[in-house]
Design a protein around this motif. Structure first.
Motif, mmCIF file in Angstrom:
data_model
loop_
_atom_site.group_PDB
_atom_site.id
_atom_site.type_symbol
_atom_site.label_atom_id
_atom_site.label_comp_id
_atom_site.label_asym_id
_atom_site.label_seq_id
_atom_site.Cartn_x
_atom_site.Cartn_y
_atom_site.Cartn_z
ATOM 1 N N ILE A 159 0.487 -21.841 -14.237
ATOM 2 C CA ILE A 159 1.596 -20.907 -14.026
ATOM 3 C C ILE A 159 1.567 -20.440 -12.575
ATOM 4 O O ILE A 159 0.540 -19.974 -12.082
ATOM 5 N N ASP A 160 2.693 -20.548 -11.889
ATOM 6 C CA ASP A 160 2.756 -20.152 -10.491
ATOM 7 C C ASP A 160 2.647 -18.631 -10.365
ATOM 8 O O ASP A 160 3.052 -17.878 -11.265
ATOM 9 N N PHE A 161 2.099 -18.176 -9.242
ATOM 10 C CA PHE A 161 1.893 -16.741 -9.036
ATOM 11 C C PHE A 161 1.845 -16.449 -7.550
ATOM 12 O O PHE A 161 1.703 -17.334 -6.712
ATOM 13 N N ILE A 162 1.956 -15.164 -7.233
ATOM 14 C CA ILE A 162 1.751 -14.665 -5.887
ATOM 15 C C ILE A 162 0.930 -13.393 -5.994
ATOM 16 O O ILE A 162 1.119 -12.599 -6.921
ATOM 17 N N VAL A 163 -0.015 -13.217 -5.082
ATOM 18 C CA VAL A 163 -0.873 -12.037 -5.070
ATOM 19 C C VAL A 163 -0.525 -11.209 -3.845
ATOM 20 O O VAL A 163 -0.567 -11.707 -2.711
ATOM 21 N N LEU A 164 -0.180 -9.952 -4.055
ATOM 22 C CA LEU A 164 0.218 -9.051 -2.979
ATOM 23 C C LEU A 164 -0.855 -7.983 -2.801
ATOM 24 O O LEU A 164 -1.126 -7.199 -3.725
ATOM 25 N N GLU A 165 -1.487 -7.954 -1.647
ATOM 26 C CA GLU A 165 -2.600 -7.043 -1.374
ATOM 27 C C GLU A 165 -2.258 -6.147 -0.186
ATOM 28 O O GLU A 165 -1.935 -6.639 0.899
ATOM 29 N N ALA A 166 -2.341 -4.835 -0.400
ATOM 30 C CA ALA A 166 -1.998 -3.900 0.665
ATOM 31 C C ALA A 166 -3.017 -3.913 1.792
ATOM 32 O O ALA A 166 -2.675 -3.651 2.950
ATOM 33 N N GLY A 167 -4.271 -4.202 1.491
ATOM 34 C CA GLY A 167 -5.308 -4.221 2.510
ATOM 35 C C GLY A 167 -5.232 -5.454 3.382
ATOM 36 O O GLY A 167 -4.506 -6.414 3.094
ATOM 37 N N GLU A 168 -6.023 -5.422 4.453
ATOM 38 C CA GLU A 168 -6.045 -6.540 5.379
ATOM 39 C C GLU A 168 -7.041 -7.614 4.959
ATOM 40 O O GLU A 168 -7.211 -8.624 5.660
ATOM 41 N N ALA A 169 -7.735 -7.401 3.849
ATOM 42 C CA ALA A 169 -8.681 -8.378 3.309
ATOM 43 C C ALA A 169 -8.693 -8.224 1.798
ATOM 44 O O ALA A 169 -8.325 -7.175 1.261
ATOM 45 N N VAL A 170 -9.105 -9.278 1.095
ATOM 46 C CA VAL A 170 -9.207 -9.168 -0.364
ATOM 47 C C VAL A 170 -10.292 -8.146 -0.707
ATOM 48 O O VAL A 170 -11.237 -7.928 0.056
ATOM 49 N N ALA A 171 -10.132 -7.524 -1.879
ATOM 50 C CA ALA A 171 -11.100 -6.534 -2.365
ATOM 51 C C ALA A 171 -11.333 -5.429 -1.344
ATOM 52 O O ALA A 171 -12.460 -4.992 -1.124
ATOM 53 N N ALA A 172 -10.261 -4.941 -0.724
ATOM 54 C CA ALA A 172 -10.392 -3.931 0.323
ATOM 55 C C ALA A 172 -11.065 -2.664 -0.192
ATOM 56 O O ALA A 172 -11.888 -2.060 0.509
ATOM 57 N N SER A 173 -10.741 -2.246 -1.397
ATOM 58 C CA SER A 173 -11.347 -1.015 -1.933
ATOM 59 C C SER A 173 -12.830 -1.215 -2.204
ATOM 60 O O SER A 173 -13.651 -0.334 -1.936
ATOM 61 N N VAL A 174 -13.209 -2.371 -2.749
ATOM 62 C CA VAL A 174 -14.625 -2.646 -3.006
ATOM 63 C C VAL A 174 -15.395 -2.649 -1.691
ATOM 64 O O VAL A 174 -16.514 -2.126 -1.599
ATOM 65 N N ARG A 175 -14.807 -3.203 -0.649
ATOM 66 C CA ARG A 175 -15.458 -3.219 0.655
ATOM 67 C C ARG A 175 -15.733 -1.803 1.148
ATOM 68 O O ARG A 175 -16.737 -1.557 1.824
#
Length: 437
Positions: free
Chosen positions: A42-58
């Motif tokens: 299934i096609d998808f798109i991921v939209l992330e507000a941060g400048e890197a993945v897992a920004a909050s975890v970082r």
């Protein structure tokens, strides 16, 4: 409440089938949703507000999680990674947030089926149906979603067949005020208030060394920060620590021998020893009413029983927990519990007054379904204000939701999950925050 038709209603050849599923957030749960969708074609798109993945975890990457690796990796993600030669780290060891990102989340995000579909620095500011506000009903389920986004200074809209909101809650802290409203006078002291889980022994050391820090909150996030500050006080003369609790008494984190997560079981005892040794001063039953600046210090003003009290400090750590940001969802039809702000069917299963992490029943698309067909809130945000979330729970959520989106109702309904036994996950009776999965 009328029961919803939970059978996928998107007919073959419908325009919806040509559109991607939009995933909001590129943290562990959002990327797990991506992995499950990729496996199902299934096609998808991921939209992330941060400048890197897992920004909050970082942001809290210095903090060690309670769960070991065996509970931290999504099964579908693991299958995709292992096909490239990736190996699971020591299953019994609990990593830091930074290790979770570097050794799992980042490799997952770099997989070809996922990397090409991630957009970073894209903030979703609104979700709706194309040409419809929330009051219009006719043909709603067959109408694509529209997501309004902001990237830099540019605002645009994109269409999707379904929406999975995995945006989390880390960027939406609860108020310091005991009544939950914005703290009166906050603007006067905003420059001395820090987010939960600062890196007091590393990146943020200079802000706390030689100063008086007050940690507000009664959960695991507060406990982790208190222990870091107590160690800093041992190393840096003039560093003092106060634990300010808004409840009538200090509600301790778990130190139960029955807790299968050893790091969490030990946390409560470590904090209690630091208090007993005089390294942490406790002020409980402090109802915070307002704040003000007095010279170069912050002052919290409130009540303690019938007594009017003030508390002066140099730095404040807001560890009062988190709440979901619902502003972007005003034009979609969501059904949330009045108290916990979780999906109404899920709320009784996660009520922190009744449940710990380990006593939450397995749940999936049924409990996460809203009146808005094809829209789901998953992960920490699905728990609203409850702090009992574990990553393993979120992985099962997205497995079930993506199975439903694929039309595999049997798999979506077969929700199974074995969680580690826990004494108490968090101390959020009255606004504490839990960390970490």
């Amino acid at each position: 409440m009328t029961l919803l038709d939970l059978t996928p209603r998107v007919a073959a050849g419908d325009r919806l089938q040509t559109l991607p599923v939009a995933i909001i957030g590129a943290g562990p749960i959002g990327l797990a949703a991506a992995a499950n969708l990729a496996e199902r074609g299934i096609d998808f798109i991921v939209l992330e507000a941060g400048e890197a993945v897992a920004a909050s975890v970082r942001a809290w990457g210095h903090t060690r999680l309670f769960s070991p690796w065996k509970h931290l990796v999504d099964p579908a993600s693991r299958r995709l990674l292992e096909a490239t030669g990736w190996e699971l780290p020591d299953p019994e060891r609990a990593p830091t947030g930074a290790e979770l990102v570097d050794r799992y989340v980042l490799p997952l995000a770099q997989l070809a089926p996922i990397a090409s579909r991630i957009r970073l620095g894209v903030d979703v500011i609104g979700v709706a149906r194309e040409g419809m506000d929330r009051t219009r009903s006719r043909g709603r389920a067959a109408t694509p979603f529209v997501l309004r986004t902001r990237e830099g200074g540019a605002v645009e809209e994109l269409s999707a067949r379904a929406v999975i909101d995995a945006s989390g809650t880390y960027l939406s802290p609860n108020s310091l005020s005991s009544n939950g409203l914005g703290l009166r006078g906050f603007d006067e002291i905003a420059d001395v208030v820090t987010h939960a889980l600062p890196d007091v022994l590393g990146r943020d050391r200079a802000r706390f060394a030689g100063r008086h820090t007050t940690v507000v909150g009664a959960g695991h996030s507060a406990a982790n920060t208190l222990l870091g500050l107590a160690e800093l006080a041992r190393q840096e003369p003039g560093t003092t620590v106060t634990w300010l609790i808004r409840n009538a008494k200090a509600v301790r984190v778990s130190s139960s021998a029955d807790d299968e997560l050893a790091d969490r079981a030990a946390l409560g005892g470590r904090v209690e020893r630091a208090v007993a040794d005089g390294r942490i001063d406790v002020v409980d039953g402090f109802e915070i009413i307002r704040a003000r600046r007095v010279d170069d210090r912050a002052e919290l003003v409130g009540h303690r029983g019938e007594e009017d009290v003030t508390h002066a400090t140099d730095v404040i750590v807001n560890a009062t927990g988190f709440r979901p940001d619902l502003d972007m969802l005003r034009e979609v039809r969501i059904d949330l519990d009045d108290i916990v702000e979780a999906p109404r069917r899920l709320a009784p299963l996660i009520d922190p007054n009744v449940h710990s992490c380990g006593t939450v029943e397995p749940h999936g698309f049924r409990e996460l379904t809203h009146p808005e067909h094809g829209f789901f809130i998953v992960g920490m945000k699905s728990y609203g204000r409850a702090p009992t979330f574990l990553l393993a729970t979120g992985y099962e959520q997205v497995r079930s939701v993506t199975a439903w989106l694929a039309g595999d109702v049997a798999s979506a309904s077969n929700v199974e999950l074995v969680l580690p036994a826990t004494g108490v996950c968090s101390t959020n009776v009255g606004g504490g925050s839990g960390c970490c999965s």
